[in-house]
Design an enzyme around this catalytic site. Structure first.
Site, PDB file in Angstrom:
ATOM      1  N   LEU A 149       0.856  -1.178   0.000  1.00 23.76           N
ATOM      2  CA  LEU A 149       0.000   0.000   0.000  1.00 23.76           C
ATOM      3  C   LEU A 149       0.893   1.229   0.000  1.00 23.76           C
ATOM      4  O   LEU A 149       1.996   1.205   0.563  1.00 23.76           O
ATOM      5  CB  LEU A 149      -0.896   0.025   1.247  1.00 23.76           C
ATOM      6  CG  LEU A 149      -1.916  -1.105   1.411  1.00 23.76           C
ATOM      7  CD1 LEU A 149      -2.689  -0.918   2.714  1.00 23.76           C
ATOM      8  CD2 LEU A 149      -2.877  -1.170   0.230  1.00 23.76           C
ATOM      9  N   ASP A 150       0.420   2.319  -0.601  1.00 26.06           N
ATOM     10  CA  ASP A 150       1.154   3.571  -0.522  1.00 26.06           C
ATOM     11  C   ASP A 150       1.330   3.972   0.934  1.00 26.06           C
ATOM     12  O   ASP A 150       0.520   3.611   1.798  1.00 26.06           O
ATOM     13  CB  ASP A 150       0.411   4.684  -1.266  1.00 26.06           C
ATOM     14  CG  ASP A 150       0.342   4.449  -2.763  1.00 26.06           C
ATOM     15  OD1 ASP A 150       1.183   3.690  -3.274  1.00 26.06           O
ATOM     16  OD2 ASP A 150      -0.554   5.018  -3.410  1.00 26.06           O
ATOM     17  N   ARG A 151       2.351   4.742   1.199  1.00 24.25           N
ATOM     18  CA  ARG A 151       2.652   5.148   2.580  1.00 24.25           C
ATOM     19  C   ARG A 151       1.442   5.731   3.297  1.00 24.25           C
ATOM     20  O   ARG A 151       1.154   5.390   4.447  1.00 24.25           O
ATOM     21  CB  ARG A 151       3.797   6.166   2.578  1.00 24.25           C
ATOM     22  CG  ARG A 151       4.163   6.689   3.955  1.00 24.25           C
ATOM     23  CD  ARG A 151       5.357   7.605   3.893  1.00 24.25           C
ATOM     24  NE  ARG A 151       5.772   8.015   5.222  1.00 24.25           N
ATOM     25  CZ  ARG A 151       6.898   8.661   5.484  1.00 24.25           C
ATOM     26  NH1 ARG A 151       7.730   8.961   4.500  1.00 24.25           N
ATOM     27  NH2 ARG A 151       7.209   9.003   6.718  1.00 24.25           N
ATOM     28  N   THR A 153      -1.747   5.439   2.453  1.00 20.69           N
ATOM     29  CA  THR A 153      -2.955   4.626   2.348  1.00 20.69           C
ATOM     30  C   THR A 153      -2.981   3.676   3.537  1.00 20.69           C
ATOM     31  O   THR A 153      -2.006   2.968   3.794  1.00 20.69           O
ATOM     32  CB  THR A 153      -2.976   3.819   1.037  1.00 20.69           C
ATOM     33  OG1 THR A 153      -2.958   4.720  -0.074  1.00 20.69           O
ATOM     34  CG2 THR A 153      -4.227   2.955   0.958  1.00 20.69           C
ATOM     35  N   ARG A 255      -5.813   6.301  -7.300  1.00 23.22           N
ATOM     36  CA  ARG A 255      -5.587   7.746  -7.213  1.00 23.22           C
ATOM     37  C   ARG A 255      -5.533   8.387  -8.599  1.00 23.22           C
ATOM     38  O   ARG A 255      -6.156   9.433  -8.844  1.00 23.22           O
ATOM     39  CB  ARG A 255      -4.302   8.010  -6.431  1.00 23.22           C
ATOM     40  CG  ARG A 255      -4.342   7.496  -5.000  1.00 23.22           C
ATOM     41  CD  ARG A 255      -2.963   7.432  -4.378  1.00 23.22           C
ATOM     42  NE  ARG A 255      -2.340   8.752  -4.322  1.00 23.22           N
ATOM     43  CZ  ARG A 255      -1.078   8.949  -3.980  1.00 23.22           C
ATOM     44  NH1 ARG A 255      -0.301   7.903  -3.694  1.00 23.22           N
ATOM     45  NH2 ARG A 255      -0.589  10.174  -3.941  1.00 23.22           N
TER      46      ARG A 255
END
Length: 296
Positions: A149-151, A153, A255
């Site tokens: 996951l993105d930082r 998220t 996104r």
């Protein structure tokens, strides 16, 4: 320049003529990922120990001046770098058995370090909480980590505890045999109560961004298929809360897709542009991985 894992061969170019052996070799090794933390002192020591040859002859003098066309070979090994155990933010464990661990990753917690001395990531946490996972996977910096996951998220992440479960999970993700559900708060409104976004994604050179290609038939660069389904949950005056069902797992897919649709994720400063300026904008993008479903 050739070589890997302590077996490196490099030819001296004209611009490096008359350089010291240790200085030249240090600059060559520094350009290789596995040697990026190697110091010039370590290179000098390797020369003194007889681990370096010039034109096929062992050379023990690190001060030797090189000439154009010389061939330098090194058997110096990279530093043994170790991931640091660190509980850090200590995410909640949602489920665990002998095969997997499922956690709720907090926003602002990175999945893994970029540098070996970095701490506070999910990978550091794994090593501290479940040290037996250290050898699981394909990368020492990402033990047991199959997906990311993105930082900023938050949400559900599954971690493999064994080599067998890692291989099984990898196949599940690669073959899209997993159902992923996200919740997202959008700035603006979707054009329909439910729908699909199928813009292919391409990298934007020199940035972290992905480009959602609206007209792929005229796009000249490389792009990858991406498909995101969504369904409206609640409509507010200036925002939509949506459930999101990504069918592919591209970087920044959700996104980039909603930004291209004209309703970026609230707080997404990378894709929201000027719309993310002003009061009332959250400090991070409001995207949460709420559910994963799969069979092993």
């Amino acid at each position: 320049m050739e070589g890997a894992r302590g077996n490196v061969r490099a030819s001296v170019e004209r611009r490096h003529s008359n350089e010291r052996l240790d200085g030249f070799l240090a600059s060559v090794l520094k350009g290789m990922d596995e040697f990026s933390s190697l110091s010039r002192e370590k290179v000098k020591k390797g020369v003194l120990e007889g681990l370096v040859s010039v034109n096929g002859v062992r050379e023990s003098d690190p001060r030797r001046k090189l000439r154009f066309g010389d061939v330098v070979e090194s058997e110096i090994l990279p530093d043994q770098r170790m991931l640091t155990p660190d509980i850090g933010m200590d995410p909640e464990v949602l489920f665990e058995n002998e095969h997997i661990v499922v956690i709720d990753k907090p926003a602002s917690m990175k999945m893994h370090p970029v540098a070996w001395d970095e701490t506070g990531t999910v990978a550091n946490w794994i090593l501290a909480k479940y040290p037996e996972i250290s050898g699981v996977g394909e990368d020492q910096l990402r033990p047991g980590i199959v997906h990311r996951l993105d930082r900023n998220t938050s949400g559900v992440v599954v971690i493999a505890r064994t080599k067998e479960s890692f291989a099984a999970l990898k196949e599940v993700f690669q073959n899209h045999l997993i159902e992923k559900v996200y919740n997202a708060l959008l700035l603006g409104h979707t054009p329909a109560l439910s729908g699909s976004i199928s813009f292919p994604l391409a990298e934007k050179r020199g940035t972290l961004r992905r480009i959602a290609v609206k007209f792929p038939e005229t796009f000249l660069g490389d792009m990858r298929e991406a498909l995101t389904d969504y369904r409206l949950s609640t409509r507010f005056a200036d925002h939509d809360l949506v459930s999101v069902f990504p069918k592919t797992g591209r970087t920044h897919q959700i996104r980039a897709h909603f930004a291209a649709l004209g309703c970026p994720v609230a707080g997404d400063y990378l894709y929201g542009g000027k719309r993310m300026k002003g009061s009332g904008i959250p400090p991070r993008h409001l995207l949460h991985a709420s559910r994963l479903s799969f069979s092993l």
